[in-house]
Scaffold this motif. Structure first.
Motif, PDB file in Angstrom:
ATOM      1  N   GLU A  74     -14.102   4.798   4.575  1.00  0.00           N
ATOM      2  CA  GLU A  74     -12.521   4.584   4.250  1.00  0.00           C
ATOM      3  C   GLU A  74     -11.928   3.874   5.438  1.00  0.00           C
ATOM      4  O   GLU A  74     -10.924   3.175   5.164  1.00  0.00           O
ATOM      5  CB  GLU A  74     -11.922   5.983   3.749  1.00  0.00           C
ATOM      6  N   ARG A 125      -5.445  -3.224   4.466  1.00  0.00           N
ATOM      7  CA  ARG A 125      -4.012  -3.441   5.155  1.00  0.00           C
ATOM      8  C   ARG A 125      -4.136  -5.117   5.477  1.00  0.00           C
ATOM      9  O   ARG A 125      -2.850  -5.414   5.417  1.00  0.00           O
ATOM     10  CB  ARG A 125      -4.367  -3.012   6.741  1.00  0.00           C
ATOM     11  N   MET A 148      -9.961   0.652   4.315  1.00  0.00           N
ATOM     12  CA  MET A 148      -8.349   0.631   4.840  1.00  0.00           C
ATOM     13  C   MET A 148      -7.817  -0.700   5.619  1.00  0.00           C
ATOM     14  O   MET A 148      -7.117  -1.104   5.349  1.00  0.00           O
ATOM     15  CB  MET A 148      -7.957   1.929   5.391  1.00  0.00           C
ATOM     16  N   ASN A 149      -8.886  -0.703   6.540  1.00  0.00           N
ATOM     17  CA  ASN A 149      -8.812  -2.138   7.680  1.00  0.00           C
ATOM     18  C   ASN A 149      -8.762  -3.305   6.398  1.00  0.00           C
ATOM     19  O   ASN A 149      -7.683  -4.206   6.808  1.00  0.00           O
ATOM     20  CB  ASN A 149     -10.129  -2.103   8.434  1.00  0.00           C
ATOM     21  N   ILE A 154       2.868  -1.355   4.138  1.00  0.00           N
ATOM     22  CA  ILE A 154       2.436   0.105   3.788  1.00  0.00           C
ATOM     23  C   ILE A 154       4.026   1.001   3.691  1.00  0.00           C
ATOM     24  O   ILE A 154       4.935   0.890   4.464  1.00  0.00           O
ATOM     25  CB  ILE A 154       1.841   0.790   4.793  1.00  0.00           C
ATOM     26  N   ALA A 165      -3.447   3.817  -0.204  1.00  0.00           N
ATOM     27  CA  ALA A 165      -3.896   3.972   1.034  1.00  0.00           C
ATOM     28  C   ALA A 165      -4.904   4.741   1.210  1.00  0.00           C
ATOM     29  O   ALA A 165      -5.041   6.072   0.574  1.00  0.00           O
ATOM     30  CB  ALA A 165      -2.593   4.284   1.953  1.00  0.00           C
ATOM     31  N   PHE A 166      -5.909   4.510   1.750  1.00  0.00           N
ATOM     32  CA  PHE A 166      -6.937   5.256   2.028  1.00  0.00           C
ATOM     33  C   PHE A 166      -6.998   5.998   3.512  1.00  0.00           C
ATOM     34  O   PHE A 166      -6.081   5.736   4.334  1.00  0.00           O
ATOM     35  CB  PHE A 166      -8.488   4.642   1.987  1.00  0.00           C
ATOM     36  N   SER A 167      -7.910   7.014   3.884  1.00  0.00           N
ATOM     37  CA  SER A 167      -7.993   7.655   5.385  1.00  0.00           C
ATOM     38  C   SER A 167      -8.500   6.585   6.286  1.00  0.00           C
ATOM     39  O   SER A 167      -9.212   5.672   6.087  1.00  0.00           O
ATOM     40  CB  SER A 167      -8.719   9.031   5.028  1.00  0.00           C
ATOM     41  N   ASP A 168      -8.401   7.158   7.404  1.00  0.00           N
ATOM     42  CA  ASP A 168      -9.166   6.274   8.493  1.00  0.00           C
ATOM     43  C   ASP A 168     -10.205   6.805   9.046  1.00  0.00           C
ATOM     44  O   ASP A 168     -10.673   6.862  10.337  1.00  0.00           O
ATOM     45  CB  ASP A 168      -7.962   6.124   9.727  1.00  0.00           C
ATOM     46  N   ASP A 220       1.237   5.269   0.967  1.00  0.00           N
ATOM     47  CA  ASP A 220       0.457   6.566   1.711  1.00  0.00           C
ATOM     48  C   ASP A 220       1.355   7.627   1.263  1.00  0.00           C
ATOM     49  O   ASP A 220       2.483   7.697   1.284  1.00  0.00           O
ATOM     50  CB  ASP A 220       0.561   5.967   3.224  1.00  0.00           C
ATOM     51  N   LEU A 241       0.873  -1.033  -0.078  1.00  0.00           N
ATOM     52  CA  LEU A 241       0.096  -0.103  -0.018  1.00  0.00           C
ATOM     53  C   LEU A 241       0.867   1.083   0.215  1.00  0.00           C
ATOM     54  O   LEU A 241       1.968   1.383   0.763  1.00  0.00           O
ATOM     55  CB  LEU A 241      -0.924   0.191   1.190  1.00  0.00           C
TER      56      LEU A 241
END
Ligand code: AMP
Ligand code: MG
Length: 357
Positions: free
Chosen positions: A335, A343, A339-340, A350, A328-331, A248, A246
């Motif tokens: 999203e 990952r 993302m969970n 990452i 990678a997406f936001s938390d 970021d 991933l």
């Protein structure tokens, strides 16, 4: 064990036989709005054990129990806190699972020995009819072989479960496409153990503070000793066969990094990215032959990206990608759920471009 001649019940056909199989302790895969479930009568220990065998699921990974509107939950759980009642009012039927102290009628096999049980009421007409007709609470994890992406079509279930179970109910494509949000309701503050389409923000609007278990934002970085509160979180999951990484950073950094990586390699490479990032990497030129692109959709519509994720992960294997780069997406919001899962598919790999690592 003798293989089953797996029967597929098509949309519109009677659910009577599937309901009978469930009642009698056999396995049936059925559609829900999240993903396809692999169901068994939650009250029959041997039936539940057969789920673990068909999936190759580790025995310490508990199952979620599915009920239908009108079912008297007091039959299977001890106490329902007021906050849970508010969340049921707001989000049931729907993609929200909550855990409670279980009653003794739920066998240990269902909860993998835990004294709590996760309960969900699916918002899918076929699931609701089937559950109501069976008349029993149904334990059901996702209907994939353990470790594979969760199935969002009956075809995905067929690929993983053909010959291993007697019956698959085909209800078309799953609307949400990600597993339910799992919230532990047994502590003083509701705690998200697995993010999903019902977001932290949505839950907090109804009950105030909601916490997120730390392992949610880790890849697989959970050792056996650490014992996450949701046992399933410690397993490698959803992973395609190729090496997944991933990325970021800013959109510009990600685009530049991927362009360079594609120039320097002739491996079959998969991309799991948003429309916005795709437009930056390939502004006008066609996607190169050696690239398999899975465009998840726009950041403006994270629900659609979630809907496409598991199908995309399965296709990387079909196209034999040996390397996969994911965005990678936001938390926050939906999203967080995306993302969970990503990952875990990437086994926590990452690359943080902004830090120049
Ligand atoms: P699946 O339906 O395959 O997505 O798996 C169900 C998920 O819910 C797994 O990650 C389990 O670890 C989690 N789960 C089920 N029951 C409980 C429970 N009583 N407490 C904590 N996590 C649970
Ligand atoms: Mg699963």
């Amino acid at each position: 064990m003798k293989p089953y001649d797996t029967k597929v019940i098509r949309p519109g056909q009677s659910l009577e036989e599937a309901a009978r199989l469930l009642r009698e302790g056999q396995l049936v895969s059925f559609p829900t709005e999240t993903v396809y479930g692999l169901g068994a009568n939650a009250l029959i220990e041997d039936a539940v054990r057969a789920i673990f065998a068909a999936k190759g699921r580790p025995a310490d990974n508990p199952l979620i129990v599915h009920i239908w509107p009108g079912y008297d939950l007091d039959q299977i759980v001890e106490e329902i806190p007021d906050s849970a009642k508010k969340l049921m009012e707001a989000f049931w039927p729907g993609p929200l699972t909550m855990s409670f102290r279980k009653k003794d009628c739920i066998p240990d096999a269902t909860t993998a020995g835990l004294d709590t049980v996760g309960i969900r009421m699916p918002d899918h007409p076929v699931a609701q009819s089937l559950l109501r007709m069976s008349g029993v609470p149904v334990a059901a994890p996702s209907a994939n072989s353990s470790g594979r992406p969760s199935p969002t079509t009956a075809q995905h279930v067929w690929e993983d479960m053909k010959g291993k179970i007697p019956c698959i109910v085909d209800g078309g494509d799953c609307k949400v496409g990600l597993e339910s949000t799992f919230v532990d309701m047994t502590g003083p503050v509701p705690m998200i153990l697995r993010p999903g389409a019902i977001t932290r923000e949505m839950l907090e609007e109804v009950v105030g503070r909601v916490d997120v278990e730390p392992s949610v934002a880790k890849g697989l970085a959970i050792s056996d000793e650490e014992k996450p509160r949701s046992p399933g979180m410690k397993y490698r999951h959803y992973a395609p066969k190729g090496q997944m990484l991933l990325l970021d950073g800013t959109m510009e950094q990600k685009a530049a990094w991927i362009r360079k990586a594609l120039e320097e390699s002739d491996e079959k490479t998969g991309l799991l990215i948003s429309t916005e990032l795709k437009d930056m990497i390939f502004p006008s030129e066609p996607v190169p032959e050696a690239v398999h692109l899975e465009e998840l959709g726009s950041h403006q519509d994270p629900e659609e990206m979630a809907h496409r994720l598991f199908g995309a992960l399965r296709r990387f294997d079909e196209y034999r990608c040996t390397r996969i780069y994911g965005e990678a997406f936001s938390d926050t919001g939906v999203e967080m759920a995306l993302m969970n899962r990503m990952r875990r598919a990437a086994a926590g790999q990452i690359l943080h471009l902004q830090k120049g690592i």
